[in-house]
Motif scaffolding. Sequence first.
Motif, PDB file in Angstrom:
ATOM      1  N   LEU A  51       0.730  -1.234   0.133  1.00  0.00           N
ATOM      2  CA  LEU A  51      -0.069  -0.089   0.025  1.00  0.00           C
ATOM      3  C   LEU A  51       0.826   1.264  -0.092  1.00  0.00           C
ATOM      4  CD1 LEU A  51      -2.710  -1.099   2.549  1.00  0.00           C
ATOM      5  CD2 LEU A  51      -3.065  -0.790   0.038  1.00  0.00           C
ATOM      6  N   THR A  52       1.785   1.328   0.851  1.00  0.00           N
ATOM      7  CA  THR A  52       2.756   2.378   0.557  1.00  0.00           C
ATOM      8  C   THR A  52       3.449   2.672  -0.780  1.00  0.00           C
ATOM      9  OG1 THR A  52       3.715   1.951   2.927  1.00  0.00           O
ATOM     10  CG2 THR A  52       5.000   3.258   1.610  1.00  0.00           C
ATOM     11  N   PHE A  53       3.772   1.412  -1.235  1.00  0.00           N
ATOM     12  CA  PHE A  53       4.208   1.570  -2.616  1.00  0.00           C
ATOM     13  C   PHE A  53       3.306   2.196  -3.741  1.00  0.00           C
ATOM     14  CE2 PHE A  53       7.978  -0.663  -4.880  1.00  0.00           C
ATOM     15  CZ  PHE A  53       7.932   0.005  -6.226  1.00  0.00           C
ATOM     16  N   LEU A  54       1.878   1.719  -3.780  1.00  0.00           N
ATOM     17  CA  LEU A  54       1.105   2.011  -4.417  1.00  0.00           C
ATOM     18  C   LEU A  54       0.798   3.528  -4.250  1.00  0.00           C
ATOM     19  CD1 LEU A  54      -1.147  -0.879  -4.755  1.00  0.00           C
ATOM     20  CD2 LEU A  54       0.477  -0.145  -6.375  1.00  0.00           C
ATOM     21  N   TYR A  55       0.589   3.925  -2.973  1.00  0.00           N
ATOM     22  CA  TYR A  55       0.065   5.376  -2.707  1.00  0.00           C
ATOM     23  C   TYR A  55       1.426   6.176  -2.958  1.00  0.00           C
ATOM     24  CZ  TYR A  55      -4.421   4.944  -0.825  1.00  0.00           C
ATOM     25  OH  TYR A  55      -5.910   4.688  -0.796  1.00  0.00           O
ATOM     26  N   SER A  56       2.485   5.819  -3.126  1.00  0.00           N
ATOM     27  CA  SER A  56       3.505   6.769  -3.581  1.00  0.00           C
ATOM     28  C   SER A  56       3.806   6.992  -4.979  1.00  0.00           C
ATOM     29  CB  SER A  56       4.788   6.101  -2.975  1.00  0.00           C
ATOM     30  OG  SER A  56       4.912   6.006  -1.552  1.00  0.00           O
ATOM     31  N   GLU A  91       1.701   9.899  -9.219  1.00  0.00           N
ATOM     32  CA  GLU A  91       1.768  10.639 -10.203  1.00  0.00           C
ATOM     33  C   GLU A  91       1.486   9.977 -11.610  1.00  0.00           C
ATOM     34  OE1 GLU A  91       5.764  12.151 -10.349  1.00  0.00           O
ATOM     35  OE2 GLU A  91       5.889  12.860  -8.374  1.00  0.00           O
ATOM     36  N   VAL A  92       1.739   8.528 -11.409  1.00  0.00           N
ATOM     37  CA  VAL A  92       1.385   7.613 -12.711  1.00  0.00           C
ATOM     38  C   VAL A  92       0.296   6.731 -12.467  1.00  0.00           C
ATOM     39  CG1 VAL A  92       3.956   7.950 -13.459  1.00  0.00           C
ATOM     40  CG2 VAL A  92       3.072   6.219 -11.883  1.00  0.00           C
ATOM     41  N   VAL A  93      -0.568   6.906 -11.528  1.00  0.00           N
ATOM     42  CA  VAL A  93      -1.516   6.111 -11.549  1.00  0.00           C
ATOM     43  C   VAL A  93      -2.943   6.994 -11.626  1.00  0.00           C
ATOM     44  CG1 VAL A  93      -2.841   4.682  -9.685  1.00  0.00           C
ATOM     45  CG2 VAL A  93      -0.560   4.223 -10.075  1.00  0.00           C
ATOM     46  N   GLU A  94      -3.703   6.501 -12.407  1.00  0.00           N
ATOM     47  CA  GLU A  94      -5.027   7.159 -12.807  1.00  0.00           C
ATOM     48  C   GLU A  94      -5.955   7.096 -11.267  1.00  0.00           C
ATOM     49  OE1 GLU A  94      -7.711   9.747 -14.415  1.00  0.00           O
ATOM     50  OE2 GLU A  94      -5.693   9.073 -15.535  1.00  0.00           O
ATOM     51  N   ARG A  95      -6.184   6.120 -10.933  1.00  0.00           N
ATOM     52  CA  ARG A  95      -7.037   5.891  -9.884  1.00  0.00           C
ATOM     53  C   ARG A  95      -6.546   4.633  -9.190  1.00  0.00           C
ATOM     54  NH1 ARG A  95     -11.243   2.262  -9.699  1.00  0.00           N
ATOM     55  NH2 ARG A  95     -11.134   2.101 -12.324  1.00  0.00           N
ATOM     56  N   LEU A  96      -6.807   4.772  -7.580  1.00  0.00           N
ATOM     57  CA  LEU A  96      -6.290   3.752  -6.975  1.00  0.00           C
ATOM     58  C   LEU A  96      -7.350   3.469  -5.714  1.00  0.00           C
ATOM     59  CD1 LEU A  96      -4.325   1.438  -5.907  1.00  0.00           C
ATOM     60  CD2 LEU A  96      -3.157   3.398  -4.344  1.00  0.00           C
ATOM     61  N   ASP A  97      -8.160   2.222  -5.622  1.00  0.00           N
ATOM     62  CA  ASP A  97      -8.968   1.881  -4.971  1.00  0.00           C
ATOM     63  C   ASP A  97      -8.234   0.786  -4.042  1.00  0.00           C
ATOM     64  OD1 ASP A  97     -10.794   3.583  -5.801  1.00  0.00           O
ATOM     65  OD2 ASP A  97     -11.154   2.152  -7.500  1.00  0.00           O
ATOM     66  N   SER A  98      -8.418   0.889  -2.762  1.00  0.00           N
ATOM     67  CA  SER A  98      -7.726  -0.047  -2.037  1.00  0.00           C
ATOM     68  C   SER A  98      -8.710  -0.799  -0.906  1.00  0.00           C
ATOM     69  CB  SER A  98      -6.598   0.529  -0.904  1.00  0.00           C
ATOM     70  OG  SER A  98      -5.700   1.005  -1.715  1.00  0.00           O
ATOM     71  N   LEU A 144      -6.552   5.293   4.905  1.00  0.00           N
ATOM     72  CA  LEU A 144      -5.388   5.586   4.674  1.00  0.00           C
ATOM     73  C   LEU A 144      -5.100   7.133   4.574  1.00  0.00           C
ATOM     74  CD1 LEU A 144      -4.949   2.998   1.740  1.00  0.00           C
ATOM     75  CD2 LEU A 144      -3.820   2.860   4.058  1.00  0.00           C
ATOM     76  N   ASP A 145      -6.112   7.761   4.122  1.00  0.00           N
ATOM     77  CA  ASP A 145      -5.959   9.013   4.005  1.00  0.00           C
ATOM     78  C   ASP A 145      -5.905   9.760   5.485  1.00  0.00           C
ATOM     79  OD1 ASP A 145      -5.916   9.148   1.211  1.00  0.00           O
ATOM     80  OD2 ASP A 145      -8.153   9.329   0.946  1.00  0.00           O
ATOM     81  N   ASP A 146      -6.646   9.455   6.181  1.00  0.00           N
ATOM     82  CA  ASP A 146      -6.828   9.804   7.658  1.00  0.00           C
ATOM     83  C   ASP A 146      -5.648   9.720   8.637  1.00  0.00           C
ATOM     84  OD1 ASP A 146      -9.280  11.061   6.771  1.00  0.00           O
ATOM     85  OD2 ASP A 146     -10.636   9.547   8.008  1.00  0.00           O
ATOM     86  N   HIS A 147      -5.270   8.431   8.340  1.00  0.00           N
ATOM     87  CA  HIS A 147      -4.213   7.812   9.509  1.00  0.00           C
ATOM     88  C   HIS A 147      -2.861   7.280   8.664  1.00  0.00           C
ATOM     89  CE1 HIS A 147      -7.287   7.189  12.351  1.00  0.00           C
ATOM     90  NE2 HIS A 147      -7.818   6.834  11.592  1.00  0.00           N
ATOM     91  N   GLY A 148      -2.634   7.453   7.591  1.00  0.00           N
ATOM     92  CA  GLY A 148      -1.472   6.930   6.804  1.00  0.00           C
ATOM     93  C   GLY A 148      -1.207   5.690   6.707  1.00  0.00           C
ATOM     94  N   VAL A 149      -0.367   5.224   5.889  1.00  0.00           N
ATOM     95  CA  VAL A 149      -0.043   3.815   5.660  1.00  0.00           C
ATOM     96  C   VAL A 149       0.445   2.927   6.851  1.00  0.00           C
ATOM     97  CG1 VAL A 149       0.907   1.985   4.321  1.00  0.00           C
ATOM     98  CG2 VAL A 149       0.046   4.120   3.061  1.00  0.00           C
ATOM     99  N   GLU A 150       1.312   3.799   7.579  1.00  0.00           N
ATOM    100  CA  GLU A 150       1.747   3.193   8.656  1.00  0.00           C
ATOM    101  C   GLU A 150       0.971   2.505   9.725  1.00  0.00           C
ATOM    102  OE1 GLU A 150       2.890   5.700   7.253  1.00  0.00           O
ATOM    103  OE2 GLU A 150       4.934   5.401   6.536  1.00  0.00           O
TER     104      GLU A 150
END
Length: 451
Positions: A299-304, A307-314, A328-334
């Motif tokens: 998830l860290t990799f994908l959310y980083s 710039e090159v991903v149109e849409r990411l649904d987790s 993920l948006d509220d708490h961060g991947v960690e």
Amino acid sequence: MQHTLENFIRALRAADVRVSPAEAIDAARTVAAVGYADRELFKDALCATLAKSRDEVDRFDAAFETFFARDRLNVPPLPDAGKSDSDQTLPPEAQGSPLAQALLQGDAAALAQQMEAAAERAGVAEIRLSTQRNRLTRRLAEEMGLGEIERIIANARRMPEGEGLAERLQAGRAALLAEAQRYVDRQHALYASGSGRQLREEMLAKRSLNAEAGIDPVDQAIMQQLVRRMAKRLASRYARRRQAARRGHLDVRKTLRKSMGYGGVPFDIVWKTQKIEKPSIVAICDVSKSVAAAAQFLLTFLYSLNEVVERLDSFAFSGRLIPVDDILDDHGVEQAILKVLQTIGFQQTDYGKALEDFCEQHLDRLDRHTTVIFLGDGRSNFADPRLDLMNLIHQRSRAVIWLNPEPESYWAQGDSVMHRYARYCHVAKQCNSLAQLERIIEDVLRSYVPH
């Protein structure tokens, strides 16, 4: 001086200042234009040529000051240095020893010149590991003539009147070794200070991500930074490829049509263009204990890669499946994995139920442009794997990729149904390290770039 500039560029690269071969050529041309006489002009010209960001400017300044620092050598002068050479009691061997003469006279300039020349012969600038420092210090001192000084001291001690000379040379020998150590330490700071960190990162990139590995918190923080750098590197690479791909090939028919208004002269060039899609990715992660660490890094990799991903649904599941984008948006991947487990509870893993939840509530997220990435070990505790739903996801998606932390030899053992899921995947691979994860994600990005 060309060799000096080459070594300085090596020091910059070791300090994480990126210098391409073309930029190295520009630096040589810059030095040829401004010269070495004016230190500030020389430094500013090189900085303008080689440093490309605020961080790189700071690293350039530090590397420059360390590389071109020439501190005065701390050598004790001869107490009665005012006497002529003929008045000083020296063994015959000392008369032909430039190092002995420089030590006895406290000639710091001569010693510095000898040390620079000896360092080049000893290859001190090739230092790579901190464990090499003592060996290179001794080699540097020997190249300067340490063995000769030790022989002179031994001969002087056998002379009745040579004890004072031996003591002075012994003090000079100790000062020489201390200065050689300082010189080697400075070279280590220039060329090898990051080598230990780089070696550790290379080892962590290959380290197993399974729960039994017991990743240390310090190592985990380093691995998170490493994942972000990997993602940034891939994002930069494939952003450039999309830009290059838009140039297309010459469209002769449209160019000729445009030229009709100019008497057949092709003033307006028309290129064949091909739409380059950004990847749309759906990530479905098992966050049970056995694969939680791997899910976090994925998830860290994908959310980083925003710039090159149109849409990411987790999505994440242990028993039931839930969307985790907001978490993920509220708490961060960690912190997200722990929050997800608190939300869905520590349930028994059920892949069939997770697929059922996804198809009932989120199947509309899939289309022929979407890549679905599963991360899990495929162990469903002997529950119904719902292969029919896996087949449905396969039919609706551009590609289905399954990343499994377990070796392929385990995929049909016990409660694993991975071998049954694999038939509905375009790619099913073991993924148990950051290096493997990087290669697989790069394959996904490459699949969207036309060749």
